[in-house]
Design a protein around this motif. Structure first.
Motif, PDB file in Angstrom:
ATOM      1  N   VAL C  99       0.664  -1.159   0.056  1.00  0.00           N
ATOM      2  CA  VAL C  99       0.003   0.050  -0.192  1.00  0.00           C
ATOM      3  C   VAL C  99       0.953   1.203  -0.024  1.00  0.00           C
ATOM      4  O   VAL C  99       0.460   2.088  -0.707  1.00  0.00           O
ATOM      5  N   THR C 118      -4.425   1.164  -5.917  1.00  0.00           N
ATOM      6  CA  THR C 118      -4.909   0.878  -4.415  1.00  0.00           C
ATOM      7  C   THR C 118      -6.199   0.196  -4.517  1.00  0.00           C
ATOM      8  O   THR C 118      -6.192  -0.789  -3.682  1.00  0.00           O
ATOM      9  N   LYS C 122      -6.858  -3.323  -2.987  1.00  0.00           N
ATOM     10  CA  LYS C 122      -8.205  -3.415  -2.266  1.00  0.00           C
ATOM     11  C   LYS C 122      -9.047  -4.737  -2.350  1.00  0.00           C
ATOM     12  O   LYS C 122      -9.334  -5.523  -1.648  1.00  0.00           O
TER      13      LYS C 122
ATOM     14  N   SER E  37      -6.234   2.361   2.288  1.00  0.00           N
ATOM     15  CA  SER E  37      -4.966   3.337   2.468  1.00  0.00           C
ATOM     16  C   SER E  37      -5.794   4.775   2.906  1.00  0.00           C
ATOM     17  O   SER E  37      -5.806   5.679   1.917  1.00  0.00           O
TER      18      SER E  37
END
Lengths: 144, 144, 144, 144, 144, 144
Positions: C99, C118, C122, E37
């Motif tokens: 991350v 990102t 996820k 994040s």
């Protein structure tokens, strides 16, 4: 636009638009193509400028804002960016707005693209006697 | 990080991080921006280095591995790649690891990007007296 | 490496490397190519993994850091990024490091690429039961 | 292809293919890698040319058409494009076909990429005594 | 700006700017980052919007013109483009101006990027009840 | 070409070229633009196909080879690649040649772009009943 036009007429129309936006820098590109790809020069003039740039739906300054954003994002387009920093000044964007657009590009394209674009602007501004620029941010944290 | 800081304090903090990673090459970029976009220089220093680089979740050498991968993939970032080949050496990556990262990039970005990055490394290594490198693969099939 | 090898032997060697790095996700890509381009599958296995990935000059975790940087920067590589977020976990990078590498990418590639990467992480983390992550930054300014 | 080969044999085979397609320009790239990344030179030769280029499913001229399209689209690959404009001429594409491929690229990549590629072709054509080109479109609308 | 601020204060300031430009679409992106994040969400808010977007040197509508150009050129940023077509409408660009900016992009990025951006605008316009658009060009040559 | 033409005549001419190359897939794209940007549809038809595609200097199959290379390299152009895999088949490229062009792209664009393009070809080939393909490389090292 519904009238019949010849290829030569469309070129003449586009050339006037090109000259008004890009000035001598645009003409130099077209001249440079004469011995290798005159058809590419023709399409830059007749189509890009004659057809697309001459549409009224977006003001010339707005077109240059979009164009600066695209050329910065594409990368590797420093020669074209040089033409269009000049064009942006020609159609009424201020040096501050151009530099701010490139600063803004760091958010979407990252710093390397923003830096390359800004150093291209520095070159053009230097040639046009527009350096140094003042910048209100400098006092509280810029380099000395 | 929960304490209040001024813009000038954030710049000072970022400048220390920049100097430790990029050395004089980073300072030269910021200095070059002073007369065209000091704010871009400020953001490189205060945000990129002061906020992002100073986070402990990724070691400095690991950040440079990611950075070399990104700059190679983006293309047209040779000036920034030059800074970061120097940075990679500064934070402890070996010349062999840097060259191997660029070889590896051929798999994901193709050979042109890998070649451009490797020739940028060659320039930096030459300036730092790191050439020629030995390479174990040469005996059985490299060029003579 | 100086010994003579057959094409089938190089495939077998590469397949072992692929399986150790990418796990079942790599195998699924190769299987998906069987009826359209088995040669592309062969080259992914024999060359990318058998030749390039098996070189000792860069640790497997370091290769994935470079790879995450490249795939994030290229854009439009979400399927490959999904494979390599899994690979990164397989070879010892922590969720926090992955991350953080993507956060770091915002500096060089801009926020859109960082966001797309990102959100791909996820998806993978969710499939592997690694969500929610804790993040020390949240208390003083993250969303509630 | 089912026979066992050594790394050196694969290099020798690839070098013959490289020489036949790229001529001395390809050799110069490989030579330039000798002191920084001989393994990258080895892979250009053994894998890119020895394995991929030597496959019969696509004629050499067809490979160069695809390659010109890719290098134009990628941007920032002017050194490689220079090699491959030469290669395209070497394997039988005419100057007109090369220039037309770059004109065609304006449709898919936009004018900046098309211009950069065309000016690279202009450089190579000039070195090989192929300028000026005639172009049938010039009489009715090209620059005078 | 010379006053000391905390990280939480910078977030609060950025969130107000984000909300005014991107509306609920921006908030949804930040919320989606909370479990993977939160720091990336923080930086979108505090830095991108709090620091960069809030600078007065470029009007909000001008920033969106640059942004639309960048996102179109980058490619693979459809989720971000969707947010920013909404943002462009929020800050005063007309549907005609947005569509024209994307038409203009064909000159610099080619038709595939222009088409992908335009179909993203179509999706957003449909959700906001802005379709069909009228277009003066249709009578003399558009599709029936 | 020296004759005067109207905008509507240029559209009619371009539509015939579009239909001959892209078939119904091209028409579907133009139809999809009718309520959002009929002018973009007009330019795809009149300029891209009517002006550029109709030039005789490059054979239709050669144009598609260049086009497949560009769309693969650009990335994020899967919808356009789908249209042009169909177009490539329409103008006489064989399935083997198309797949080989995409395999070749791994050398210049890396494997992620080559994979995305190949899976797009797989989708189109499946719709046209062209799967599975035979591939001579499979016996000695492809997946089972």
């Amino acid at each position: 636009m519904t009238d019949a036009t010849t290829r030569a007429q469309r070129y003449t129309h586009g050339r006037a638009v090109l000259d008004s936006v890009d000035g001598s820098a645009g003409a130099a590109v077209v001249d440079g193509l004469a011995d290798i790809s005159p058809e590419l020069g023709h399409q830059v003039v007749s189509w890009a400028f004659g057809e697309m740039y001459s549409r009224p739906a977006l003001a010339p300054r707005d077109r240059q804002l979009v164009t600066l954003g695209m050329l910065t994002a594409l990368g590797g387009c420093e020669p074209q960016l040089e033409v269009h920093v000049n064009a942006a000044l020609n159609v009424g964007l201020s040096p501050d707005q151009i530099v701010e657009a490139m600063l803004h590009s760091a958010v979407y394209c990252g710093f390397p693209r923003a830096l390359n674009a800004t150093f291209t602007a520095k070159k053009v501004f230097g040639e046009r006697g527009l350096l140094p620029r003042s910048d209100s941010a400098a006092p509280d944290g810029g380099p000395q």
